[in-house]
Design an enzyme around this catalytic site. Structure first.
Site, short mmCIF file in Angstrom:
data_model
loop_
_atom_site.label_atom_id
_atom_site.label_comp_id
_atom_site.label_asym_id
_atom_site.label_seq_id
_atom_site.Cartn_x
_atom_site.Cartn_y
_atom_site.Cartn_z
N ASP A 17 0.83 -1.21 0.00
CA ASP A 17 0.00 0.00 0.00
C ASP A 17 0.87 1.26 0.00
O ASP A 17 2.00 1.24 0.47
CB ASP A 17 -0.92 -0.03 1.23
CG ASP A 17 -2.10 0.91 1.09
OD1 ASP A 17 -2.37 1.39 -0.03
OD2 ASP A 17 -2.76 1.19 2.12
N ASN A 65 -10.87 -2.56 -5.87
CA ASN A 65 -10.06 -1.61 -6.64
C ASN A 65 -10.66 -1.27 -8.02
O ASN A 65 -10.26 -0.27 -8.63
CB ASN A 65 -8.61 -2.11 -6.81
CG ASN A 65 -7.79 -2.03 -5.54
OD1 ASN A 65 -6.91 -2.87 -5.30
ND2 ASN A 65 -8.02 -1.03 -4.70
C1 IPE Z 1 -5.50 -2.79 -0.42
O1 IPE Z 1 -5.13 -1.46 -0.59
C2 IPE Z 1 -5.48 -3.50 -1.73
C3 IPE Z 1 -4.17 -3.73 -2.31
C4 IPE Z 1 -3.02 -3.48 -1.73
C5 IPE Z 1 -4.18 -4.35 -3.61
P1 IPE Z 1 -6.21 -0.30 -0.78
O2 IPE Z 1 -5.46 0.97 -0.86
O3 IPE Z 1 -7.09 -0.63 -1.92
O4 IPE Z 1 -7.04 -0.39 0.57
P2 IPE Z 1 -7.97 0.68 1.28
O5 IPE Z 1 -8.99 1.10 0.28
O6 IPE Z 1 -7.11 1.82 1.69
O7 IPE Z 1 -8.54 -0.04 2.47
C1 IPE Z 2 -1.39 0.23 -3.47
O1 IPE Z 2 -1.20 1.61 -3.46
C2 IPE Z 2 -1.64 -0.31 -4.85
C3 IPE Z 2 -3.02 -0.79 -5.09
C4 IPE Z 2 -3.98 -0.81 -4.21
C5 IPE Z 2 -3.31 -1.31 -6.40
P1 IPE Z 2 -2.42 2.63 -3.47
O2 IPE Z 2 -2.76 2.96 -4.89
O3 IPE Z 2 -3.55 2.12 -2.66
O4 IPE Z 2 -1.76 3.89 -2.77
P2 IPE Z 2 -2.46 4.91 -1.78
O5 IPE Z 2 -3.02 4.10 -0.64
O6 IPE Z 2 -3.52 5.63 -2.54
O7 IPE Z 2 -1.33 5.79 -1.33
MG MG Z 3 -4.07 2.35 -0.71
#
Ligand code: IPE
Ligand code: IPE
Ligand code: MG
Length: 247
Positions: A17, A65
């Site tokens: 994340d 996602n």
């Molecule tokens: C969790 O991260 C999913 C992945 C790492 C693929 P998200 O960024 O989607 O999670 P939330 O929405 O902050 O809980």
């Molecule tokens: C994790 O990084 C990747 C996926 C969930 C695909 P994020 O895209 O969730 O990054 P933040 O949480 O917005 O910083």
């Molecule tokens: Mg995230």
């Protein structure tokens, strides 16, 4: 407190994340964070193998996602295809088997094609396994498992009287995988976001403020060091664990 060292975790699962925030902090588009995140994936696969971790599961795309802006979803799918295409030869060279968990059948065809090719090219390796959680969510996994379980009961393959966690869990995507010993989440968020909810029932959790693009082998080593000091009690008392049984 006495040290209770655990051996190297057999299975480490990571909620990768913080890509978007990493990019935003640098005035870059979110996709640039995802691009850098792919480079981290490559280095952590190598690091995990060097550290003797037999199973590495990476949460790459959740069922939730899809709700992101269409251009971000499209860019993530293109990056996934690019990663699979580029990484297959390295996985073969390093003898790492690739598996995927999730509703992979609902991924775009161009991604599925690369995924199936990479899985087929590495299917014979047994020492190290990389599991990509793609279009994964624990709740949909439970729905899919319940459906498969009900079908097995209806077909007379399982008696409902024999219901147990062992028989049910054989219908999860993770049927052939050990439960994760250690779950790591990067970027300072303290939640599981629908990831391996059942399998992580007795996992140890490590949360790190480091954003995924900045996560290094040293951070993985630090997470394992924290894990190794934990006492995994599985419902028992500390005293019971210290009693040596002879049978
Ligand atoms: C969790 O991260 C999913 C992945 C790492 C693929 P998200 O960024 O989607 O999670 P939330 O929405 O902050 O809980
Ligand atoms: C994790 O990084 C990747 C996926 C969930 C695909 P994020 O895209 O969730 O990054 P933040 O949480 O917005 O910083
Ligand atoms: Mg995230």
């Amino acid at each position: 407190m006495p040290e209770t060292p655990n051996p190297t975790p057999a299975h480490v699962a990571i909620i990768m994340d913080g890509n978007g925030r990493w990019a935003k902090q640098r005035g870059l588009p979110r996709i640039e964070g995802h691009r850098r995140g792919v480079e981290t994936v490559r280095s952590i696969i190598d690091a995990a193998k060097e550290l003797g971790i037999r199973y590495l599961t990476l949460y790459a795309f959740s069922v939730e996602n899809w709700k992101r802006p269409q251009d971000e979803v499209g860019a993530l799918m293109s990056l996934l295809e690019y990663f699979l295409k580029r990484e297959t030869a390295t996985l073969v060279k390093n003898q790492v088997r690739l598996l995927a968990i999730g509703r992979t059948q609902d991924l775009p065809e161009f991604v599925r094609r690369q995924l199936e090719a990479a899985i087929a090219a590495t299917a014979h390796f047994t020492g190290h396994t990389l599991v990509l959680a793609l279009n994964y969510g624990s709740r949909t996994e439970v729905i899919d498992a319940a459906r498969a379980y009900a079908a097995a009961v209806a077909a007379g393959k399982i008696s409902p009287d024999d219901s147990s966690w062992e028989t049910f869990s054989r219908h999860l995507y993770t049927a052939d995988l050990p439960d994760p010993d250690l779950v790591i989440r990067t970027s300072g968020e303290y939640r599981v976001s629908n990831f391996l909810l059942l399998q992580a029932a007795y996992s140890e959790f490590v949360f790190t403020p480091v954003a995924w693009p900045d996560f290094t082998k040293a951070d993985l080593v630090a997470a394992i060091a924290a894990y190794s000091k934990r006492e995994r009690r599985y419902g028992q008392t500390s005293e019971q664990l210290k009693t040596v049984t002879t049978d």
